[in-house]
Design an enzyme around this catalytic site. Sequence first.
Site, PDB file in Angstrom:
ATOM      1  N   PHE A 257     -32.089 -42.360 -52.699  1.00 34.83           N
ATOM      2  CA  PHE A 257     -32.419 -43.339 -51.484  1.00 34.83           C
ATOM      3  C   PHE A 257     -33.327 -42.300 -50.836  1.00 34.83           C
ATOM      4  O   PHE A 257     -34.086 -42.754 -49.842  1.00 34.83           O
ATOM      5  CB  PHE A 257     -31.276 -43.461 -50.475  1.00 34.83           C
ATOM      6  CG  PHE A 257     -30.250 -42.631 -50.271  1.00 34.83           C
ATOM      7  CD1 PHE A 257     -30.880 -41.984 -49.108  1.00 34.83           C
ATOM      8  CD2 PHE A 257     -29.318 -42.425 -50.742  1.00 34.83           C
ATOM      9  CE1 PHE A 257     -30.092 -40.651 -48.639  1.00 34.83           C
ATOM     10  CE2 PHE A 257     -28.403 -41.299 -50.199  1.00 34.83           C
ATOM     11  CZ  PHE A 257     -28.787 -40.533 -49.202  1.00 34.83           C
TER      12      PHE A 257
ATOM     13  N   LYS B  30     -33.993 -44.875 -34.550  1.00 39.25           N
ATOM     14  CA  LYS B  30     -34.853 -45.160 -35.552  1.00 39.25           C
ATOM     15  C   LYS B  30     -35.403 -46.428 -35.336  1.00 39.25           C
ATOM     16  O   LYS B  30     -35.542 -47.104 -34.398  1.00 39.25           O
ATOM     17  CB  LYS B  30     -33.898 -45.365 -36.859  1.00 39.25           C
ATOM     18  CG  LYS B  30     -33.133 -44.056 -37.286  1.00 39.25           C
ATOM     19  CD  LYS B  30     -32.463 -44.316 -38.704  1.00 39.25           C
ATOM     20  CE  LYS B  30     -31.506 -42.908 -38.974  1.00 39.25           C
ATOM     21  NZ  LYS B  30     -30.943 -43.312 -40.132  1.00 39.25           N
TER      22      LYS B  30
ATOM     23  N   ASN C 153     -29.863 -48.222 -39.758  1.00 42.23           N
ATOM     24  CA  ASN C 153     -28.632 -48.045 -39.067  1.00 42.23           C
ATOM     25  C   ASN C 153     -28.914 -47.301 -37.654  1.00 42.23           C
ATOM     26  O   ASN C 153     -27.873 -46.979 -37.208  1.00 42.23           O
ATOM     27  CB  ASN C 153     -27.537 -47.053 -39.861  1.00 42.23           C
ATOM     28  CG  ASN C 153     -28.210 -45.683 -40.202  1.00 42.23           C
ATOM     29  OD1 ASN C 153     -29.319 -45.405 -39.816  1.00 42.23           O
ATOM     30  ND2 ASN C 153     -27.563 -44.861 -40.765  1.00 42.23           N
TER      31      ASN C 153
ATOM     32  N   HIS D 294     -29.851 -41.473 -35.929  1.00 41.24           N
ATOM     33  CA  HIS D 294     -29.448 -40.434 -36.590  1.00 41.24           C
ATOM     34  C   HIS D 294     -29.131 -39.448 -35.950  1.00 41.24           C
ATOM     35  O   HIS D 294     -29.263 -39.250 -34.644  1.00 41.24           O
ATOM     36  CB  HIS D 294     -30.916 -39.811 -37.325  1.00 41.24           C
ATOM     37  CG  HIS D 294     -30.941 -38.414 -37.822  1.00 41.24           C
ATOM     38  ND1 HIS D 294     -30.167 -38.256 -39.225  1.00 41.24           N
ATOM     39  CD2 HIS D 294     -30.736 -37.040 -37.495  1.00 41.24           C
ATOM     40  CE1 HIS D 294     -30.090 -36.870 -39.098  1.00 41.24           C
ATOM     41  NE2 HIS D 294     -30.544 -36.461 -38.247  1.00 41.24           N
TER      42      HIS D 294
ATOM     43  N   GLU E 234     -32.869 -28.900 -36.442  1.00 38.06           N
ATOM     44  CA  GLU E 234     -33.554 -30.408 -36.412  1.00 38.06           C
ATOM     45  C   GLU E 234     -34.204 -30.326 -34.961  1.00 38.06           C
ATOM     46  O   GLU E 234     -35.156 -31.029 -34.668  1.00 38.06           O
ATOM     47  CB  GLU E 234     -32.453 -31.257 -36.239  1.00 38.06           C
ATOM     48  CG  GLU E 234     -32.230 -31.649 -37.890  1.00 38.06           C
ATOM     49  CD  GLU E 234     -30.998 -32.914 -38.122  1.00 38.06           C
ATOM     50  OE1 GLU E 234     -30.690 -33.716 -37.182  1.00 38.06           O
ATOM     51  OE2 GLU E 234     -30.763 -33.196 -39.437  1.00 38.06           O
TER      52      GLU E 234
ATOM     53  N   ARG F 285     -23.973 -47.901 -33.963  1.00 37.35           N
ATOM     54  CA  ARG F 285     -23.978 -48.561 -35.460  1.00 37.35           C
ATOM     55  C   ARG F 285     -23.404 -49.926 -35.610  1.00 37.35           C
ATOM     56  O   ARG F 285     -23.922 -50.698 -35.988  1.00 37.35           O
ATOM     57  CB  ARG F 285     -24.000 -47.490 -36.585  1.00 37.35           C
ATOM     58  CG  ARG F 285     -24.948 -46.473 -36.856  1.00 37.35           C
ATOM     59  CD  ARG F 285     -24.440 -45.333 -37.532  1.00 37.35           C
ATOM     60  NE  ARG F 285     -25.546 -44.353 -37.895  1.00 37.35           N
ATOM     61  CZ  ARG F 285     -25.380 -43.073 -38.380  1.00 37.35           C
ATOM     62  NH1 ARG F 285     -24.219 -42.780 -38.730  1.00 37.35           N
ATOM     63  NH2 ARG F 285     -26.507 -42.240 -38.467  1.00 37.35           N
TER      64      ARG F 285
ATOM     65  N   TYR G 183     -35.881 -34.659 -43.754  1.00 40.76           N
ATOM     66  CA  TYR G 183     -34.931 -34.993 -44.707  1.00 40.76           C
ATOM     67  C   TYR G 183     -34.608 -34.178 -45.791  1.00 40.76           C
ATOM     68  O   TYR G 183     -33.913 -34.766 -46.969  1.00 40.76           O
ATOM     69  CB  TYR G 183     -34.767 -36.431 -44.910  1.00 40.76           C
ATOM     70  CG  TYR G 183     -34.311 -37.579 -43.745  1.00 40.76           C
ATOM     71  CD1 TYR G 183     -32.999 -37.349 -43.266  1.00 40.76           C
ATOM     72  CD2 TYR G 183     -34.781 -38.537 -43.344  1.00 40.76           C
ATOM     73  CE1 TYR G 183     -32.508 -38.280 -42.138  1.00 40.76           C
ATOM     74  CE2 TYR G 183     -34.503 -39.555 -42.272  1.00 40.76           C
ATOM     75  CZ  TYR G 183     -33.072 -39.493 -41.875  1.00 40.76           C
ATOM     76  OH  TYR G 183     -32.459 -40.202 -40.997  1.00 40.76           O
TER      77      TYR G 183
ATOM     78  N   ARG H  17     -21.809 -37.896 -33.249  1.00 35.80           N
ATOM     79  CA  ARG H  17     -21.265 -38.486 -34.548  1.00 35.80           C
ATOM     80  C   ARG H  17     -20.146 -39.538 -34.459  1.00 35.80           C
ATOM     81  O   ARG H  17     -20.273 -40.640 -34.978  1.00 35.80           O
ATOM     82  CB  ARG H  17     -20.846 -37.355 -35.672  1.00 35.80           C
ATOM     83  CG  ARG H  17     -21.757 -36.485 -36.238  1.00 35.80           C
ATOM     84  CD  ARG H  17     -21.553 -35.426 -37.227  1.00 35.80           C
ATOM     85  NE  ARG H  17     -20.897 -36.014 -38.297  1.00 35.80           N
ATOM     86  CZ  ARG H  17     -21.403 -36.441 -39.329  1.00 35.80           C
ATOM     87  NH1 ARG H  17     -22.773 -36.458 -39.288  1.00 35.80           N
ATOM     88  NH2 ARG H  17     -21.006 -36.877 -40.482  1.00 35.80           N
TER      89      ARG H  17
ATOM     90  N   THR I 195     -22.001 -44.138 -41.224  1.00 34.05           N
ATOM     91  CA  THR I 195     -23.440 -44.344 -41.657  1.00 34.05           C
ATOM     92  C   THR I 195     -23.725 -45.786 -42.194  1.00 34.05           C
ATOM     93  O   THR I 195     -24.774 -46.196 -41.851  1.00 34.05           O
ATOM     94  CB  THR I 195     -23.687 -43.340 -43.080  1.00 34.05           C
ATOM     95  OG1 THR I 195     -23.355 -41.999 -42.695  1.00 34.05           O
ATOM     96  CG2 THR I 195     -24.952 -43.671 -43.255  1.00 34.05           C
TER      97      THR I 195
HETATM   98  P1  CMP Z   1     -28.920 -40.380 -41.350  1.00 33.48           P
HETATM   99  O1  CMP Z   1     -27.793 -40.200 -40.725  1.00 33.48           O
HETATM  100  O2  CMP Z   1     -30.179 -40.790 -40.659  1.00 33.48           O
HETATM  101  O3  CMP Z   1     -28.917 -39.537 -42.617  1.00 33.48           O
HETATM  102  C1  CMP Z   1     -29.682 -39.852 -43.885  1.00 33.48           C
HETATM  103  C2  CMP Z   1     -30.014 -41.436 -43.894  1.00 33.48           C
HETATM  104  O4  CMP Z   1     -29.894 -41.898 -45.226  1.00 33.48           O
HETATM  105  C3  CMP Z   1     -28.632 -42.114 -43.315  1.00 33.48           C
HETATM  106  O5  CMP Z   1     -28.588 -41.975 -42.115  1.00 33.48           O
HETATM  107  C4  CMP Z   1     -28.776 -43.462 -43.927  1.00 33.48           C
HETATM  108  O6  CMP Z   1     -29.654 -44.381 -43.241  1.00 33.48           O
HETATM  109  C5  CMP Z   1     -29.686 -43.355 -45.235  1.00 33.48           C
HETATM  110  N1  CMP Z   1     -28.905 -43.806 -46.627  1.00 33.48           N
HETATM  111  C6  CMP Z   1     -29.505 -44.555 -47.287  1.00 33.48           C
HETATM  112  N2  CMP Z   1     -28.738 -44.811 -48.413  1.00 33.48           N
HETATM  113  C7  CMP Z   1     -27.462 -43.861 -48.229  1.00 33.48           C
HETATM  114  C8  CMP Z   1     -26.386 -43.634 -48.851  1.00 33.48           C
HETATM  115  N3  CMP Z   1     -26.046 -44.314 -50.055  1.00 33.48           N
HETATM  116  N4  CMP Z   1     -25.551 -42.675 -48.373  1.00 33.48           N
HETATM  117  C9  CMP Z   1     -25.817 -41.980 -47.250  1.00 33.48           C
HETATM  118  N5  CMP Z   1     -26.963 -42.479 -46.547  1.00 33.48           N
HETATM  119  C10 CMP Z   1     -27.728 -43.238 -46.834  1.00 33.48           C
END
Ligand code: CMP
Length: 136
Positions: free
Chosen positions: A60, A12, A115, A118, A129, A105, A52, A88, A94
């Site tokens: 968010f 990212k 973070n 992805h 994807e 992360r 997304y 993962r 996350t």
């Molecule tokens: P990612 O794995 O890229 O998938 C969706 C992204 O939303 C996640 O990583 C986070 O960076 C972002 N995000 C922001 N707020 C939240 C939240 N409350 N819960 C989950 N993902 C979040």
Amino acid sequence: MSNLERTLSIIKPDAVERNLDDQIKKMFENQGFKIIKEKKIQIEKSEAESFYKVHETKPFFNDLCTYLSSGPIVVMILQKENAVLANRKLMGATNPKNAEQGTIRRKYGISIDKNSVHGSDSIENAKTEIDFFFKE
Ligand code: CMP
């Protein structure tokens, strides 16, 4: 039994901006992932919204799409046995605050938004994807 899988990984903007892409790629390779394809790109907000889409009802969503399109990212197809789950695990939770020691992360993530990486969350989403970024 062999279960070679492919998954999509994104480094990212927060990590690319800090020049962490080579170090993160090494973490994947050290865990036995093969980087099948990769490219450094910057996407439009509309493309982030489409990528997304599963999150479109989340509070968010708007910030997430603004953020993913805010700077260069590195998108990669990773291959390994059980790659989806293995990725993962290597990424960690996350929210970097909850991510285990040794995960990407935990090491590089700044916040739940920034973070650093992805990864696809299922085999089905991995296919979608990968096609999103690499369909020929
Ligand atoms: P990612 O794995 O890229 O998938 C969706 C992204 O939303 C996640 O990583 C986070 O960076 C972002 N995000 C922001 N707020 C939240 C939240 N409350 N819960 C989950 N993902 C979040």
